[in-house]
Write an enzyme that holds these catalytic residues in place. Structure first.
Site, PDB file in Angstrom:
ATOM      1  N   ASP A  19       0.809  -1.280  -0.067  1.00 21.78           N
ATOM      2  CA  ASP A  19       0.133  -0.072  -0.005  1.00 21.78           C
ATOM      3  C   ASP A  19       0.888   1.243  -0.097  1.00 21.78           C
ATOM      4  O   ASP A  19       1.761   1.367   0.805  1.00 21.78           O
ATOM      5  CB  ASP A  19      -0.959  -0.009   1.298  1.00 21.78           C
ATOM      6  CG  ASP A  19      -1.715   1.252   1.258  1.00 21.78           C
ATOM      7  OD1 ASP A  19      -1.739   1.848   0.229  1.00 21.78           O
ATOM      8  OD2 ASP A  19      -2.358   1.491   2.458  1.00 21.78           O
ATOM      9  N   ASP A  23      -4.314   3.658   2.729  1.00 22.42           N
ATOM     10  CA  ASP A  23      -5.607   3.647   2.992  1.00 22.42           C
ATOM     11  C   ASP A  23      -6.047   1.849   3.150  1.00 22.42           C
ATOM     12  O   ASP A  23      -7.055   1.499   3.217  1.00 22.42           O
ATOM     13  CB  ASP A  23      -6.338   3.925   1.669  1.00 22.42           C
ATOM     14  CG  ASP A  23      -6.166   3.095   0.475  1.00 22.42           C
ATOM     15  OD1 ASP A  23      -5.260   2.170   0.415  1.00 22.42           O
ATOM     16  OD2 ASP A  23      -6.719   3.342  -0.614  1.00 22.42           O
ATOM     17  N   ASP A  27      -1.812  -0.945  -3.788  1.00 23.99           N
ATOM     18  CA  ASP A  27      -2.082  -0.269  -5.344  1.00 23.99           C
ATOM     19  C   ASP A  27      -1.018  -0.250  -6.069  1.00 23.99           C
ATOM     20  O   ASP A  27       0.011  -0.957  -5.936  1.00 23.99           O
ATOM     21  CB  ASP A  27      -2.467   1.391  -4.989  1.00 23.99           C
ATOM     22  CG  ASP A  27      -1.675   1.579  -3.697  1.00 23.99           C
ATOM     23  OD1 ASP A  27      -0.368   1.598  -4.074  1.00 23.99           O
ATOM     24  OD2 ASP A  27      -2.072   2.183  -2.656  1.00 23.99           O
ATOM     25  N   ASP A 205      -8.911 -15.105 -17.416  1.00 26.78           N
ATOM     26  CA  ASP A 205      -9.573 -15.680 -16.481  1.00 26.78           C
ATOM     27  C   ASP A 205     -10.813 -16.525 -16.874  1.00 26.78           C
ATOM     28  O   ASP A 205     -11.558 -16.320 -17.710  1.00 26.78           O
ATOM     29  CB  ASP A 205     -10.345 -14.298 -15.575  1.00 26.78           C
ATOM     30  CG  ASP A 205     -10.965 -14.594 -14.318  1.00 26.78           C
ATOM     31  OD1 ASP A 205     -10.343 -15.219 -13.431  1.00 26.78           O
ATOM     32  OD2 ASP A 205     -12.023 -14.680 -14.347  1.00 26.78           O
ATOM     33  N   GLU A 279      -6.601 -19.409 -17.865  1.00 25.44           N
ATOM     34  CA  GLU A 279      -6.931 -20.142 -16.460  1.00 25.44           C
ATOM     35  C   GLU A 279      -8.027 -21.438 -16.950  1.00 25.44           C
ATOM     36  O   GLU A 279      -9.216 -20.899 -17.412  1.00 25.44           O
ATOM     37  CB  GLU A 279      -7.395 -19.360 -15.429  1.00 25.44           C
ATOM     38  CG  GLU A 279      -7.851 -20.077 -14.234  1.00 25.44           C
ATOM     39  CD  GLU A 279      -9.080 -19.384 -13.513  1.00 25.44           C
ATOM     40  OE1 GLU A 279      -9.275 -19.984 -12.141  1.00 25.44           O
ATOM     41  OE2 GLU A 279      -9.955 -18.785 -14.120  1.00 25.44           O
TER      42      GLU A 279
END
Ligand code: GLC
Ligand code: CA
Length: 525
Positions: A19, A23, A27, A205, A279
């Site tokens: 991070d 927060d 990210d 995915d 996948e």
């Protein structure tokens, strides 16, 4: 050799890696801050799990705009910066593409809700009238893979109960209708969008989804059908394989047509050698290699080894079978021991076996995928049920705990939680006992899991490139193979195994005998 054929690819789950703004959620700038670490680890590429616009009902796999970055992860400029900074360090970037579904917050779905049935807007998804007198029974009896029904009924704009839409995953993830050419065009646009920004490949995915058959037929075993894909559900493997093999929404022949079109798009980028890894959960294994035919995708994930018990029979069968099948297609295999959807390998088979397995698979030909935290030997995180966020936990009403344990943030430094991951409150709690697993601590400990991975990746670059062939030397109890000048031995038995030869690297401290649950690389001079 093309870059991806033998690459070590590191999966970053952006929300849990690092991070940068306090927060509590990882990210893109956090990933940039971690690049020096990844470079020194010795990886060749990063696979980034989704960081696109999302209401985040399924960890970003519910995409509301695939051509923009969600503010929780940063912005487009940050993504471009990450790609540039990675390339500067000779690290390639693979991004996730989620073609099976959008989020209900995607503008297409919002438009569909406001449009009448039979409209062009609804035809981008699977909207159908229900059965029964007033349409109160869903179009079929399928269950969602995350538990509960695979259909949700909407309110039409006049306020009345209306059509149903299909969602194989969460109700916030409406399935796209791939018979609709608009869907193909939109995905091509997304692929080009990221290619223009410099990415080197895609992880696709649920790549075996997309094409659906028999949507108006009930299934004999709707519970089993959906549970067959949930790794944390114990199910008889034979039964599971049978359900995967005869599944109306997975691995239908039509799906290959889609990837042939995508492959043309990738190839049009010429010497950039764009790759795609699928996948897929398919049975029997011969079905998997269809996805890597010369005019389709480049790789598929081999989950057999990831799920295999630490036993020589299973490991030998899975690995040798994969190599045979993939080589018959002239393709390259992949190996992984963990990802964001399953129990971490150190917890699944124990930390000793996990170290040994790491050496065993890191010497195999093909690319190897390492899930963030795996290099630290991180166990699955534990948490109170009130901390859980995975839709599987909610949709099964708590019967299944879900995948949050694999997604607990990485410990970086310091003596107490959140161990340098964030200056704020982490979105999932890090275990207070994780001091020994921090990057900072493991860099200092010469025998740490991190240092084992660092050494292994360095040696792999030097001695284990090219030459796709391995020769099995021993296939029972003690597994052993030869690749080029390197002999790899893995002891899955309960007794020590005497060996001789010059040691390049070992998973544990050894002296001429290999203890149970350990592995060694020997070099022939
Ligand atoms: C894939 C992802 C998983 C996600 C699912 C639905 O299996 O790896 O995290 O929940 O697809 O998109
Ligand atoms: Ca953040």
């Amino acid at each position: 050799m093309v870059w991806w054929q033998n690459a070590a690819i590191y999966q970053v789950y952006p929300r849990s890696f690092r991070d940068s703004n306090g927060d509590g959620e990882g990210d893109l700038n956090g990933v940039i801050a971690g690049l020096d670490y990844l470079e020194s680890l010795g990886i060749d590429a990063i696979w980034l799990s989704p960081f696109y616009k999302t209401p985040n009902k399924d960890g970003g796999y519910d995409v509301s705009n695939p051509r923009d970055v969600d503010p929780r992860f940063g912005n487009l400029a940050d993504a471009e910066n990450l790609i540039r900074e990675s390339h500067r360090r000779n690290i390639k970037i693979i991004v996730d593409i989620v073609p099976n579904h959008f989020s209900t917050e995607h503008s297409w779905f919002q438009e569909a809700l406001n449009a009448p049935s039979q409209s062009q807007e609804r035809a981008r998804f699977h909207f159908y009238d229900g059965r029964g007198e007033s349409g109160e029974i869903p179009p079929n009896n399928w269950n969602s893979i995350f538990g509960g029904p695979a259909w949700t009924r909407i309110k039409e704009s006049n306020g009345e109960a209306g059509q149903w839409y299909l969602h194989l995953f969460d109700s916030s993830q409406p399935d796209l209708n791939w018979d609709n050419t608009e869907v193909m065009e939109d995905f091509k646009k997304t692929l080009r969008f990221w290619l223009q920004r410099g990415v080197d490949g895609f992880r696709i995915d649920v790549a075996h989804g997309l094409v659906i058959e028999d949507i108006h037929k009930d299934h004999a075993d709707p519970e089993g059908l959906s549970a067959a894909l949930r790794l944390d559900v114990l199910m008889d493997p034979a039964k599971r394989n049978e359900l995967l093999a005869s599944n109306p929404f997975f691995d239908r022949d039509g799906v290959h047509e889609i990837y042939r079109k995508w492959r043309k798009l990738f190839d049009s980028y010429g010497d950039r050698d764009i790759m795609a890894v699928a996948e897929i959960w398919v049975q029997p294994p011969t079905r998997a290699t269809l996805y890597v035919r010369a005019d389709e995708l480049h790789q598929f994930f081999n989950f057999d080894v990831m799920n295999s018990p630490f036993e020589s029979k299973d490991l030998y069968e899975n690995i040798s079978n994969t190599l045979k099948l993939v080589q018959a297609e002239n393709a390259w295999p992949t190996w992984c021991l963990s990802n964001h959807d399953c129990e971490r390998v150190a917890s699944r088979i124990g930390s000793d076996a996990a170290r040994a397995m790491a050496l065993f698979v890191l010497a195999l030909p093909g690319s190897t995928y390492i899930y963030n935290g795996q290099e630290l030997g991180l166990p699955t995180g534990e948490m109170a049920d009130s901390d859980r966020q995975d839709p599987i936990y909610f949709r099964t009403k708590g019967d299944e705990k879900g995948r949050d344990g694999a997604r607990v943030p990485m410990p970086w430094s310091g003596e107490s939680s959140p161990f340098g991951f964030t200056s704020g409150k982490p979105w999932l709690p890090l275990q207070s006992t994780w001091r020994e697993y921090t990057v900072e601590n493991e860099l200092k400990e010469s025998d740490s899991s991190l240092n084992l991975y660092r050494k292994a990746l360095r040696i792999r670059k030097e001695y284990l490139k090219g030459a796709g062939e391995i020769t099995w030397l021993s296939t029972e109890g003690v597994l052993s193979y030869q690749r080029g000048k390197v002999t790899v031995i893995l002891n899955t038995t309960y007794t020590s195994f005497p060996f001789s030869g010059e040691v390049l690297l070992s998973s544990h401290k050894i002296q001429n005998t290999l203890p149970p649950k350990s592995a060694v690389w020997l070099i022939k001079n």
